[in-house]
Design a protein around this motif. Structure first.
Motif, PDB file in Angstrom:
ATOM      1  N   UNK A 117      31.823  12.389 -26.220  1.00  0.00           N
ATOM      2  CA  UNK A 117      31.925  11.324 -27.215  1.00  0.00           C
ATOM      3  C   UNK A 117      33.263  10.612 -27.078  1.00  0.00           C
ATOM      4  N   UNK A 118      33.258   9.275 -27.267  1.00  0.00           N
ATOM      5  CA  UNK A 118      34.470   8.475 -27.153  1.00  0.00           C
ATOM      6  C   UNK A 118      34.499   7.423 -28.257  1.00  0.00           C
ATOM      7  N   UNK A 119      35.694   7.177 -28.816  1.00  0.00           N
ATOM      8  CA  UNK A 119      35.850   6.095 -29.788  1.00  0.00           C
ATOM      9  C   UNK A 119      35.948   4.766 -29.041  1.00  0.00           C
ATOM     10  N   UNK A 120      35.414   3.684 -29.620  1.00  0.00           N
ATOM     11  CA  UNK A 120      35.373   2.396 -28.917  1.00  0.00           C
ATOM     12  C   UNK A 120      36.752   1.835 -28.583  1.00  0.00           C
ATOM     13  N   UNK A 121      37.766   2.197 -29.339  1.00  0.00           N
ATOM     14  CA  UNK A 121      39.108   1.656 -29.106  1.00  0.00           C
ATOM     15  C   UNK A 121      39.655   2.055 -27.735  1.00  0.00           C
ATOM     16  N   UNK A 122      39.156   3.136 -27.137  1.00  0.00           N
ATOM     17  CA  UNK A 122      39.663   3.552 -25.832  1.00  0.00           C
ATOM     18  C   UNK A 122      38.745   3.145 -24.682  1.00  0.00           C
ATOM     19  N   UNK A 123      37.619   2.496 -24.985  1.00  0.00           N
ATOM     20  CA  UNK A 123      36.649   2.116 -23.951  1.00  0.00           C
ATOM     21  C   UNK A 123      36.698   0.626 -23.647  1.00  0.00           C
ATOM     22  N   UNK A 124      36.336   0.290 -22.414  1.00  0.00           N
ATOM     23  CA  UNK A 124      36.153  -1.107 -22.019  1.00  0.00           C
ATOM     24  C   UNK A 124      34.957  -1.171 -21.073  1.00  0.00           C
TER      25      UNK A 124
END
Length: 68
Positions: free
Chosen positions: A49-56
């Motif tokens: 799982x990943x929070x959107x703030x760290x994804x691109x």
């Protein structure tokens, strides 16, 4: 109020600081994205799982040769 989904299932993303490309599997209620990617050194498919703030969105997918 629910935040609009930044990525859709099937989108190709990566962590902004680097790492492998991942495929978004699902957007969960707490705002995180459930993603999967291939871990060649371990020879397995990994999920987390990943929070959107760290994804691109990934601009170029990683390419692995097809093994026949």
């Amino acid at each position: 109020m629910a935040e609009e989904s930044k990525f859709a299932p099937g989108d190709i993303v990566r962590v902004k600081s680097g790492g492998p490309v991942m495929t978004v599997v699902n957007h969960v209620e707490d705002g995180r994205y459930y993603c999967t990617w291939w871990q060649p050194k371990r020879g397995e498919l990994v999920f987390d799982f990943f929070y959107p703030v760290i994804l691109e969105k990934a601009t170029e997918p990683d390419h692995f040769p097809v093994v026949q």
